[in-house]
Design an enzyme around this catalytic site. Sequence first.
Site, mmCIF file in Angstrom:
data_model
loop_
_atom_site.group_PDB
_atom_site.id
_atom_site.type_symbol
_atom_site.label_atom_id
_atom_site.label_comp_id
_atom_site.label_asym_id
_atom_site.label_seq_id
_atom_site.Cartn_x
_atom_site.Cartn_y
_atom_site.Cartn_z
ATOM 1 N N GLU A 190 0.819 -1.214 0.000
ATOM 2 C CA GLU A 190 0.000 0.000 0.000
ATOM 3 C C GLU A 190 0.858 1.270 0.000
ATOM 4 O OE1 GLU A 190 -2.752 -0.368 3.252
ATOM 5 O OE2 GLU A 190 -3.264 -2.439 2.727
ATOM 6 N N GLU A 223 -4.868 -8.602 0.240
ATOM 7 C CA GLU A 223 -5.698 -8.403 1.432
ATOM 8 C C GLU A 223 -7.107 -8.119 0.934
ATOM 9 O OE1 GLU A 223 -4.609 -5.338 4.149
ATOM 10 O OE2 GLU A 223 -2.547 -6.050 4.416
#
Length: 354
Positions: free
Chosen positions: A164, A280
């Site tokens: 991220e 995720e």
Amino acid sequence: MRRSKLLRFGLVLSGLLAGAGAVAMAPAAQAADGAAQRNAAAANTNCVTGDLLVPSCGVLWGAAAGGFTTKPRDVELRSWENLSGRTATIFHTYHKGDEPFPTRSEIAMTRDAAKPRVLLLNWKIAYGSNWAKVAKGEKDARIDAFAARVKAYGQKFFLVLNHEPENDVVARRGSGWEAKDFAAMYRHTIERLRAKGVTNAVNVLAYMGNEKWMAQSWWKDLYPGDNVVDWIGLDSYVSAEKGYYHYGKFNDLLDRAPKGGGTGFYDWAERKNKPIMVAEWGAYHRIGYRADKAPVYNSVLPELAKRPAIKAIVYFDTKNDDEGNRDISINSTASSLSAFRKLAAAPIFNVKIG
């Protein structure tokens, strides 16, 4: 999904509509039928991972469990596996800086003959430094120590560098955290690991894929180049609570697009000609709301049938997230757990580690 579609999907999946392929179907019914066929193919074929851990058929199933707690991740994962009804073939863990990993417990989880697993190691390599400094070689000793450990480990594993990254960008010249600095850090780290003889690392570039970040002019600068990226990853979630932030189903977490319009994440990633990992994912509701997550879980198989580039999905399970107000667990309601267990049992996830 409407009840009639669920019924049709269940009938196809169980083989009760054998021979019905000659009957014209609506697009939604065709998607359900495609999911059933893909499941059946996975069930009847020896699906196995190749050199870059890409499955020959089916989809890899994985999890990170016990997030934002102090409990051992291996213990939490085993409990989660018992709860969900399936071994997490991908065991997702998180590390930073000079932490010595893979740890003994992580290695032990991948050497369990009864439940084969592969590691997905998430490493914030620039911890205590910045991306630009790593790219210049100032953390080469850190990289070299990791190289020695994973060479001794010997088994193939997935490696994510600074997952991220969008959330860490400081778009200011000279900050050391510009998007171009991330790309340079990524290239330098992978190239140095290779130069040190690491051949068992499979690299995953894991984006957040939020529409806000995708709209930034610097977003495209994060990509470090095809030669150092093996998989494209996505960390994305949906709300099961109607009216709350990012309410939707499985397709919604895949299709977010830049604010103002543009290509959605899945379509963008597919054009890179790399396998896609949902590194995720999860369904959430605010703590105390107890929204039913079953519609999200029920939407996964039909969406996978329409998105062949997705080769792995990894659930992130926690009762309380890093924002302190979201429950992403699979068992927040009885109906949620029942739906998730049905998803976990799908033959499409019957993939062996090669």
